[in-house]
Motif scaffolding. Structure first.
Motif, PDB file in Angstrom:
ATOM      1  N   GLU A  57      13.994   6.193   4.851  1.00 22.95           N
ATOM      2  CA  GLU A  57      13.050   5.772   3.550  1.00 22.95           C
ATOM      3  C   GLU A  57      11.295   6.014   3.792  1.00 22.95           C
ATOM      4  OE1 GLU A  57      13.874   5.417   0.170  1.00 22.95           O
ATOM      5  OE2 GLU A  57      11.779   4.346  -0.366  1.00 22.95           O
ATOM      6  N   LEU A  58      10.722   4.957   5.508  1.00 14.34           N
ATOM      7  CA  LEU A  58       9.449   5.532   5.424  1.00 14.34           C
ATOM      8  C   LEU A  58       8.850   6.790   5.206  1.00 14.34           C
ATOM      9  CD1 LEU A  58       7.915   2.943   8.221  1.00 14.34           C
ATOM     10  CD2 LEU A  58       7.789   6.213   8.318  1.00 14.34           C
ATOM     11  N   VAL A  62      10.456  -1.293   4.919  1.00 11.66           N
ATOM     12  CA  VAL A  62       9.197  -0.630   4.869  1.00 11.66           C
ATOM     13  C   VAL A  62       8.407  -1.264   4.458  1.00 11.66           C
ATOM     14  CG1 VAL A  62       8.576   1.698   3.854  1.00 11.66           C
ATOM     15  CG2 VAL A  62      11.221   1.235   4.139  1.00 11.66           C
ATOM     16  N   VAL A  63       8.118  -1.736   3.591  1.00  9.60           N
ATOM     17  CA  VAL A  63       6.677  -2.271   3.664  1.00  9.60           C
ATOM     18  C   VAL A  63       5.911  -3.411   4.487  1.00  9.60           C
ATOM     19  CG1 VAL A  63       5.671  -3.521   1.262  1.00  9.60           C
ATOM     20  CG2 VAL A  63       7.478  -2.286   0.913  1.00  9.60           C
ATOM     21  N   PHE A  64       6.810  -3.917   4.743  1.00  6.40           N
ATOM     22  CA  PHE A  64       6.760  -5.145   5.884  1.00  6.40           C
ATOM     23  C   PHE A  64       5.999  -4.240   7.424  1.00  6.40           C
ATOM     24  CE2 PHE A  64       8.913  -6.126   9.789  1.00  6.40           C
ATOM     25  CZ  PHE A  64       8.206  -7.412  10.459  1.00  6.40           C
ATOM     26  N   ALA A  65       6.767  -2.834   7.237  1.00 10.37           N
ATOM     27  CA  ALA A  65       6.587  -2.252   9.254  1.00 10.37           C
ATOM     28  C   ALA A  65       4.786  -1.551   7.821  1.00 10.37           C
ATOM     29  CB  ALA A  65       6.989  -1.133   8.638  1.00 10.37           C
ATOM     30  N   SER A  66       4.499  -1.751   6.835  1.00 12.59           N
ATOM     31  CA  SER A  66       3.358  -1.365   6.485  1.00 12.59           C
ATOM     32  C   SER A  66       3.029   0.204   6.952  1.00 12.59           C
ATOM     33  CB  SER A  66       2.220  -1.890   7.026  1.00 12.59           C
ATOM     34  OG  SER A  66       1.838  -2.414   8.696  1.00 12.59           O
ATOM     35  N   VAL A  81       6.252 -12.853   7.299  1.00 15.56           N
ATOM     36  CA  VAL A  81       5.285 -12.101   7.920  1.00 15.56           C
ATOM     37  C   VAL A  81       5.104 -11.132   7.449  1.00 15.56           C
ATOM     38  CG1 VAL A  81       5.570 -10.257   9.851  1.00 15.56           C
ATOM     39  CG2 VAL A  81       6.971 -11.886  10.027  1.00 15.56           C
ATOM     40  N   LEU A  82       5.315  -9.924   6.119  1.00 17.79           N
ATOM     41  CA  LEU A  82       4.771  -9.598   5.433  1.00 17.79           C
ATOM     42  C   LEU A  82       3.719  -9.944   4.761  1.00 17.79           C
ATOM     43  CD1 LEU A  82       5.870  -7.270   3.362  1.00 17.79           C
ATOM     44  CD2 LEU A  82       6.335  -8.362   1.547  1.00 17.79           C
ATOM     45  N   ILE A  83       3.439 -11.335   4.075  1.00 17.59           N
ATOM     46  CA  ILE A  83       2.262 -12.181   3.556  1.00 17.59           C
ATOM     47  C   ILE A  83       1.186 -11.806   4.699  1.00 17.59           C
ATOM     48  CG2 ILE A  83       0.723 -14.060   2.854  1.00 17.59           C
ATOM     49  CD1 ILE A  83       3.843 -14.663   1.767  1.00 17.59           C
ATOM     50  N   LEU A  84       1.508 -12.358   6.189  1.00 15.00           N
ATOM     51  CA  LEU A  84       0.601 -11.745   6.855  1.00 15.00           C
ATOM     52  C   LEU A  84      -0.561 -10.143   7.557  1.00 15.00           C
ATOM     53  CD1 LEU A  84       1.909 -14.408   9.695  1.00 15.00           C
ATOM     54  CD2 LEU A  84       0.198 -14.845   8.038  1.00 15.00           C
ATOM     55  N   ILE A  85       1.297  -9.962   7.284  1.00 19.90           N
ATOM     56  CA  ILE A  85       0.539  -8.566   7.737  1.00 19.90           C
ATOM     57  C   ILE A  85      -0.509  -7.434   6.327  1.00 19.90           C
ATOM     58  CG2 ILE A  85       1.320  -6.068   7.169  1.00 19.90           C
ATOM     59  CD1 ILE A  85       3.185  -6.491   9.551  1.00 19.90           C
ATOM     60  N   SER A  86      -0.536  -8.327   5.014  1.00 20.70           N
ATOM     61  CA  SER A  86      -0.365  -7.989   4.305  1.00 20.70           C
ATOM     62  C   SER A  86      -2.259  -8.573   3.572  1.00 20.70           C
ATOM     63  CB  SER A  86      -0.290  -7.623   2.738  1.00 20.70           C
ATOM     64  OG  SER A  86       0.342  -8.985   2.371  1.00 20.70           O
TER      65      SER A  86
END
Lengths: 306, 356
Positions: free
Chosen positions: A25-26, A229-233, A279-284
């Protein structure tokens, strides 16, 4: 074999399908196409792989059929969204619903049939390394493929000329088109790569994880792969890390329950999702990094001027 | 997609029904399943019941079914479609169809309805359920008798009374053989996710249990047990194919006998709304053959089953204390059905904390 090795083995089995589907998907999304049909393509791969294995007796042929089935099924999505310029979100959702239905029909004769497990491939010498040997080098083909794919996709996207073009398409398809890059053709290939990966991930479910066919056996893993995919930016190695983080938290919570820690099981079940969201929040949080990696044309239709 | 196909198939069946002249003597019996009829577990067991009914009553009945009907608002349309299509008797086979069944039944007073595992009934809606805990008790006896580790792993789905009742029955059976027997419980929070069930089974095996039992639907835990060389109990249907050297026994749902009995009542005109909770002795569930265990364990299992069948033994007979140490059943006292059907506590000896 110690407890930690045992847990790691379980984590690897649980994380591998997530990593593979997510990686596919990435690539699709890096080309600017949002395919929400991962769950449907995955469950199609699982059904086709299981059926082919039962017919031919060879799980390797099953694996190939799963990959091919996933790619062919994604072609339907490609035709609708790239050629007919249908809405990508709606088409992706439809693909999932259709996949769940068709896979049920394909798998119907095989319900309750005991499957054939993909054999282990023991790597000589390396598998004798204490601790790491049994965990990393006594695995099935799909695991080795998953690691190779991560490295391969990472190289392709950031070190190859074609990968650069593809990212250009994902960031600004109009400019890429003006430069003479084949937007639609590249996107077709990216969509099919995503389908093939989802199919492979599905085949892992019905040939390695639990060698059996049960309707709807992907049980939401396609959606987790999408979120990863989003999590992994949109970075391949982070997909690997994210998949393993999710797998590790899912398996540890089961161990925690069996061990008898007094934490409510509903909370523990939600933990992998909660951890991923955190983790998603931390990354974004870092907007600049997110903006650099997000394909700017993601989900936008492209109609070439003729 | 599938639902659409069956909708078409059902309408075609209805047309065929009106066209055939001989069809008038036939009683139409209809079924609604929550899952696919080939789920290898719960819905499949009901469909086997439907097939047994067709076989037993032959020309006197015709059957129809809808599968994959989601619980909730959609269920009402499915039940209504069945009622309209000329069904004399409709079995709605999942807990979540309860309100839909009651609602539709009001509109069709001449159609009889039977709802599985629920607690609401009316003039033309009866309920039926099986005393699965009788089988779980026997499994507990076998587990305690054959386990060398003295601890079994229990893969549970959701903390509803049916599941909690099963865990308690299993534990009481085990304690009747070994008072110190332990059970490790993992809540998978799913009915059917083979991957997650397998993960739970692996976690339990890694923590040293040598017997697995499950209240989830797939054969994945059985496969893991076979791989790890430990023993396991099947669920809802005979799972011996998934573990020929592994399965000790399985609780097999045999709804067929019940469906035949009730359909005959409709044909005779003797059907009336009842709340039925049948057990081993009524043939609504059976134990799969006792395999892969020593002879003394098999003998004890058979003896326990015979005692439950004859009514000599009720699994929930005192003295039994609750997990918190308070008294529940006095010596010789048998639990009433209401407490069992609403069970929300563990019996003494279980270490797990019951999720609220």
């Amino acid at each position: 074999m110690g407890m930690i090795e045992a847990i790691l083995l379980t984590v690897i089995t649980a994380a591998t399908p997530l990593v593979i589907a997510s990686l596919g998907e990435l690539v699709t999304e890096r080309s600017g196409v949002l395919n929400l049909g991962v769950e449907g393509m995955m469950v199609m791969g699982a059904a086709i792989a299981f059926a082919m294995t039962q017919v031919t007796g060879s799980p390797y042929l099953g694996l190939l059929a799963g990959i091919g089935g996933g790619a062919l099924f994604s072609l339907l999505f490609g035709f609708l969204t790239l050629t007919l310029v249908a809405n990508q979100v709606a088409t992706g959702l439809a693909l999932t619903i259709l996949g769940l239905g068709i896979s049920g029909q394909i798998g119907e004769p095989y319900v309750g049939v005991s499957g054939i497990k993909l054999p282990q491939i023991v790597v000589p010498v390396l598998s004798d390394i204490p601790f790491f040997g049994p965990v990393l080098f006594r695995q099935d083909l799909v695991f080795y493929l998953s690691i190779t794919l991560v490295a391969g996709v990472s190289w392709f996207l950031f070190r190859s000329r074609t990968g650069l073009k593809m990212r250009a398409i994902g960031d600004n398809h109009a400019s890429a088109h003006a430069l003479g890059i084949h937007v639609i053709r590249t996107r077709y290939l990216a969509v099919m790569f995503g389908g093939a990966c989802a199919g492979l991930a599905g085949a892992q479910l019905s040939l390695v994880y639990t060698p059996q066919w049960v309707e709807n056996m992907s049980a939401g893993r396609g959606w987790i792969a999408l979120a990863l995919v989003v999590f992994a930016s949109w970075r391949p190695w982070r997909v690997l890390a994210g998949g393993y983080l999710f797998g590790a938290v899912s398996i540890s919570q089961l161990h925690a329950q069996a061990f008898g820690v007094g934490i409510p099981s509903q909370f523990l079940s939600a933990l992998p999702y909660a951890a991923t969201i955190v983790v998603l929040i931390l990354i974004s949080h870092n907007r600049r990094v997110t903006l650099i990696n997000t394909p700017a044309s993601l989900g936008k239709p492209f109609v070439p001027d003729r | 997609m599938k639902k659409l196909i069956f909708a078409l198939a059902t309408s075609a069946a209805v047309l065929g029904f009106t066209a055939a002249t001989s069809a008038q003597d036939k009683t139409k019996v209809c079924f609604i399943y929550v899952g696919p009829k080939t789920d290898g577990g719960y819905s499949e067991a009901h469909d086997h019941g439907r097939q047994a009914l067709e076989k037993a009553l032959g020309d006197k009945v015709e059957t129809a079914y809808l599968e994959n009907v989601p619980e909730g608002p959609d269920a009402e349309r499915a039940v209504e479609r069945m009622a309209r299509s000329g069904c004399a008797l409709v079995f709605t086979t999942s807990f979540g169809f309860m309100d839909a069944t009651i609602k539709v039944a009001q509109k069709f007073p001449d159609v009889k309805f039977e709802h599985a595992t629920g607690f609401k009934s009316s003039e033309n809606v009866g309920t039926y359920n099986a005393r699965f805990y009788e089988g779980r008790y026997i499994q507990g006896v076998i587990a305690a008798k054959t386990s060398k580790a003295g601890v079994a792993g229990y893969i549970a789905s959701f903390p509803i009374p049916e599941v909690v009742m099963g865990i308690n029955a299993f534990m009481l059976g085990a304690q009747s053989v070994n008072p110190d027997f332990k059970v490790k419980i993992v809540w998978a929070n799913t009915w059917a996710d083979p991957g997650k069930e397998a993960d739970a089974a692996k976690a339990l095996a890694d923590q040293g249990v040598d017997i697995l039992t499950q209240h989830t639907d797939s054969t994945a835990p059985m496969q893991v047990a076979a791989e790890r060389g430990i023993k396991a109990f099947g669920q809802a249907s005979d799972m011996i194919a998934a573990g020929p050297q592994t399965q000790l026994t399985s609780i097999v749902d045999t709804w067929g006998n019940y469906y035949i009995k009730r359909t005959e009542a409709v044909i005779d005109g003797t059907w009336k709304s009842e709340q039925i909770w049948d057990g081993l002795k009524d043939g609504i569930l059976e134990m799969a053959p006792y395999t892969n265990m020593p002879d003394d364990a098999k003998a004890l299992a058979e003896e326990t089953e015979a005692k439950i069948r004859s009514g000599e033994l009720h699994p929930f007979t005192g003295p039994v204390k609750k997990q918190d140490g308070s008294d529940w059943l006095a010596d010789g006292e048998v639990s009433d059905d209401g407490t069992l059907l609403g069970m929300n506590f563990y019996v003494a000896g279980i270490d797990d904390k019951l999720p609220d």
